[in-house]
Design an enzyme around this catalytic site. Structure first.
Site, PDB file in Angstrom:
ATOM      1  N   SER A  66       0.808  -1.227   0.000  1.00  0.00           N
ATOM      2  CA  SER A  66       0.000   0.000   0.000  1.00  0.00           C
ATOM      3  C   SER A  66       0.839   1.272   0.000  1.00  0.00           C
ATOM      4  O   SER A  66       0.322   2.344  -0.299  1.00  0.00           O
ATOM      5  CB  SER A  66      -0.934   0.018   1.205  1.00  0.00           C
ATOM      6  N   LYS A 139       0.872   4.523   6.897  1.00  0.00           N
ATOM      7  CA  LYS A 139       0.339   5.377   5.839  1.00  0.00           C
ATOM      8  C   LYS A 139       0.995   6.749   5.937  1.00  0.00           C
ATOM      9  O   LYS A 139       1.753   7.036   6.859  1.00  0.00           O
ATOM     10  CB  LYS A 139      -1.182   5.555   5.983  1.00  0.00           C
TER      11      LYS A 139
END
EC number: 3.4.21.89
Length: 250
Positions: A66, A139
């Site tokens: 990701s 993230k």
């Protein structure tokens, strides 16, 4: 004294070397001392490692794509524990955080048997093995408390507080978002996204989960500042401050 009296002379005391010796204990004492010193060194190293992991730096393992191409599966990253306890979180930081609730599927660590599991848990606890990400995600921070984050403008860019940003860190070939959104970050929360935008289950897709897709600042474990393994990918991760320099305060 008469001539018949025997003449005696005092005998000198035996030299220490002539005294009878018991069995030597030198080698046993030396062995015990070496064992004790080794134990002290090992315990001290483990305590120091645990303190560093708890207060300063911790290693984490990257399990998914990701954050490509910034981070790849299998990378080991070093995370500063000084954020957010000592230093503030900023837009653009790569943060490791505990799952706010429901972002990750149930996690089952690999079973290595009772002894293997115990050893892995102990070494992870003291910081000699990287933390698995069974309850953690990584993230990039896009929106801070009070920020109005919108996608997308006429040129396909994300806007923060009305200012479009040109993101230099997203994966080549990706677009800022294939899904439109319009969110205002609540107090004490963060809006986060993966650099591999078309393969990241981030704040955009967790509105129905606890926190509404936002990440509590209190869930942040720290900021990733370096990749240390594999060696051919070792690099520093600096905050891309220039991307957000024109963003006004909310």
């Amino acid at each position: 004294m008469t001539e018949s009296d025997p003449v005696t002379h005092p005998q000198p005391a035996p030299e220490p070397a002539d005294l009878p010796q018991g069995p030597s204990r030198g080698p046993a004492r030396r062995g015990t001392g070496l064992l004790r010193e080794t134990a002290i060194i090992v315990i001290s190293a483990l305590v120091l490692s645990w303190l560093i992991k708890s207060l300063l730096v911790q290693a984490f393992f990257i399990p998914s794509g990701s954050m490509r191409d910034t981070l790849e599966e299998g990378d080991r990253v070093m995370v500063s524990r000084l954020v957010p306890n000592v230093f503030d979180v900023h837009r653009g930081d790569i943060v490791v955080f505990k799952d706010p609730g429901g972002w990750l599927p149930p996690y089952e660590p690999p079973d290595q048997g009772p002894v293997g599991n115990a050893v892995r848990h102990a070494l992870t606890f003291v910081g000699l093995l990287p933390q698995d990400t069974g309850e953690h995600l990584i993230k990039r921070v896009i929106g801070m408390e009070g920020d109005h984050v919108v996608c997308c403008d006429a040129e396909g860019r994300i806007e923060i507080n009305g200012e479009p940003i040109d993101e230099t860190y997203i994966r080549p070939g990706s677009i800022p978002s294939q899904t439109p959104f319009d969110r205002t970050v609540p107090p004490g929360m963060l809006f986060v996204m993966g650099d591999n935008r078309q393969d990241s289950q981030d704040s955009r897709y967790n509105e129905s989960k606890p926190g509404g897709g936002f990440v509590p600042v209190s869930n942040v474990v720290g900021t990733a500042f370096a990749t240390v393994w594999p060696f051919d990918r070792a690099t520093w991760h600096r905050n891309p401050g220039s991307v957000f320099v024109e963003v006004p305060q909310p």
